[in-house]
Write a protein that holds these residues in place. Structure first.
Motif, short mmCIF file in Angstrom:
data_model
loop_
_atom_site.label_atom_id
_atom_site.label_comp_id
_atom_site.label_asym_id
_atom_site.label_seq_id
_atom_site.Cartn_x
_atom_site.Cartn_y
_atom_site.Cartn_z
N PHE A 43 10.20 -1.48 7.71
CA PHE A 43 8.86 -0.91 7.54
C PHE A 43 8.34 -1.13 6.12
CE2 PHE A 43 6.19 2.87 6.56
CZ PHE A 43 5.16 2.64 7.46
N LEU A 44 9.20 -0.94 5.13
CA LEU A 44 8.80 -1.14 3.74
C LEU A 44 9.02 -2.59 3.37
CD1 LEU A 44 10.36 2.10 2.20
CD2 LEU A 44 7.99 1.73 2.92
N PRO A 47 11.27 -3.31 -1.58
CA PRO A 47 12.15 -2.16 -1.82
C PRO A 47 11.49 -1.14 -2.74
CG PRO A 47 13.38 -4.21 -1.99
CD PRO A 47 11.93 -4.60 -1.88
N SER A 48 11.55 0.12 -2.36
CA SER A 48 10.97 1.17 -3.20
C SER A 48 12.03 1.69 -4.15
CB SER A 48 10.45 2.33 -2.32
OG SER A 48 11.50 2.87 -1.54
N MET A 49 11.71 1.67 -5.43
CA MET A 49 12.65 2.14 -6.46
C MET A 49 11.89 2.94 -7.49
SD MET A 49 14.99 -1.26 -7.12
CE MET A 49 15.91 -0.39 -8.39
N PRO A 50 12.43 4.07 -7.94
CA PRO A 50 11.75 4.83 -8.99
C PRO A 50 11.73 4.03 -10.28
CG PRO A 50 13.95 5.72 -8.60
CD PRO A 50 13.70 4.70 -7.53
N VAL A 86 3.66 -1.50 2.44
CA VAL A 86 3.77 -1.61 3.89
C VAL A 86 2.92 -2.80 4.36
CG1 VAL A 86 4.25 0.83 4.23
CG2 VAL A 86 1.88 0.05 4.20
N LEU A 87 2.95 -3.07 5.66
CA LEU A 87 2.25 -4.25 6.16
C LEU A 87 0.76 -4.01 6.35
CD1 LEU A 87 2.44 -7.16 7.13
CD2 LEU A 87 2.95 -6.29 9.43
N LEU A 88 0.40 -2.91 7.02
CA LEU A 88 -0.98 -2.69 7.42
C LEU A 88 -1.51 -1.36 6.87
CD1 LEU A 88 -0.62 -3.75 11.16
CD2 LEU A 88 -1.58 -5.11 9.31
N SER A 89 -2.84 -1.25 6.82
CA SER A 89 -3.45 -0.03 6.29
C SER A 89 -3.10 1.18 7.15
CB SER A 89 -4.97 -0.20 6.21
OG SER A 89 -5.52 -0.54 7.48
N THR A 158 -0.75 -1.78 1.00
CA THR A 158 -0.35 -2.83 1.94
C THR A 158 0.21 -4.00 1.15
OG1 THR A 158 -2.46 -4.03 1.95
CG2 THR A 158 -2.23 -2.16 3.48
N LEU A 159 0.85 -4.90 1.86
CA LEU A 159 1.43 -6.07 1.20
C LEU A 159 0.35 -6.92 0.53
CD1 LEU A 159 4.16 -7.47 0.77
CD2 LEU A 159 3.77 -8.72 2.91
N MET A 160 -0.78 -7.05 1.19
CA MET A 160 -1.86 -7.85 0.59
C MET A 160 -2.48 -7.14 -0.61
SD MET A 160 -3.71 -9.63 3.89
CE MET A 160 -3.91 -8.09 4.78
#
Length: 326
Positions: A43-44, A47-50, A86-89, A158-160
């Motif tokens: 989904f992400l 990678p989410s990192m602080p 993420v991919l989409l709004s 979003t990714l874009m």
């Protein structure tokens, strides 16, 4: 506050902020999995990192950008931040719900691109959702490595939008950069295309949801039936969708009842699934129930259309007493 005092305090609290950012990241990802049954690794898209701000960046923002902070240390709320891409709004809305439902922080929206578009529909510019989440006493008590009232910025894109931001953040909109009007015009055109592409992608997703609904519904039914009848948690890999897609024309409203009747009359099917599930991947998948039913109802067509090797379906045919040659 003087710069030296700012630095001393930041050096003493930097680890605490890092711990708070890590807590926010983990809490959001955990709740995404729980609330929406999401594989966050898929989904992400980044990678989410602080990320804790460098001391030099903080000093520049606090004292050398003309911000006129009354209390620069406390007024800067993005000393630590976490970004979710993420991919989409529409995916952004899932993270919004998680952020706004947590007991471990108080939140406020720092930026909301949807609201900005409503206020200035003619403007095509940087888009993102920014929250400031501030730790509650409950969060501090639950974790023990940070105190209450620490802020953390949460960015959701979003990714874009992320690609746009990466290109323009330093190159276009920083005060130290004198971007030409043409460059800014290109950026506005790019953002307009990004909005258009997102709308097109959402249209594609809606169409796919309609087409895939029989497969999704059948998968839910098979998963629950496997749990109830086999008595264990199934694997739910993409193998299930692969098989259901191959035989989608065999999915109908009568499938549930026909499967129940089939299994009641042939208890050996469940016994064989339980035995083979220990060391055979296929028998841990809910779709194996569907395969058995198809092999019984239409053995020849099932074998002809079977998308994998014959060796993988032959044990099922053997269980049903169906000859390898027909």
């Amino acid at each position: 506050m003087m710069e030296i005092e700012f630095i001393r305090r930041w050096d003493s609290e930097k680890t605490e902020y890092s711990n708070w950012g890590g807590f926010v990241q983990k809490e959001i990802e955990t709740k995404l999995q729980e609330k929406f049954n999401l594989d966050t690794g898929y989904f992400l898209k980044v990678p989410s990192m602080p990320r804790v701000k460098e001391t030099s960046s903080l000093i520049e923002k606090a004292f050398h950008r003309g911000k006129d902070y009354e209390n620069p240390y406390d007024d800067i709320t993005d000393k630590v931040g976490v970004r979710f891409v993420v991919l989409l709004s529409t995916d952004i809305q899932k993270i919004n719900r998680v952020v706004e439902d947590s007991e471990y922080w108080q939140w406020s929206r720092d930026r909301d691109f949807e609201k900005e578009r409503e206020d200035k529909p003619e403007l095509f510019d940087y888009q993102s959702v920014h929250y400031i989440v501030t730790s509650t006493p409950e969060a501090a008590l639950a974790n023990g490595t940070f105190s209450a009232h620490l802020p953390c910025e949460v960015q959701i894109r979003t990714l874009m939008q992320h690609a746009y931001s990466e290109l323009t953040h330093d190159a276009i909109y920083k005060p130290k950069t004198a971007a030409t009007p043409i460059a800014k015009r290109y950026c506005a055109r790019a953002m307009a295309l990004i909005e258009t592409a997102d709308e097109c992608f959402l249209g594609v997703m809606k169409q796919l949801e309609v087409v895939n609904k029989p497969i999704v519904d059948a998968m839910k039914m098979l998963e629950q039936k496997y749990k109830d009848i086999v008595g264990s948690e199934p694997d739910c890999s993409k193998f299930n969708s692969f098989i259901l897609d191959e035989f989608v024309d065999k999915i109908n409203d009568a499938l549930d009842g026909r499967l129940d009747d089939f299994l009641k009359e042939r208890p050996f099917v469940i016994a064989n699934i339980k035995k083979r599930a220990v060391d055979d991947f296929i028998y841990r998948q809910p779709v194996v129930l569907f395969i058995y039913l198809l092999a019984y109802l239409e053995p020849r067509q099932t074998k002809i259309r079977w998308p994998l090797t014959e060796a993988e379906i032959q044990p099922i045919l053997d269980d049903l007493g169906i000859a390898s040659e027909f």
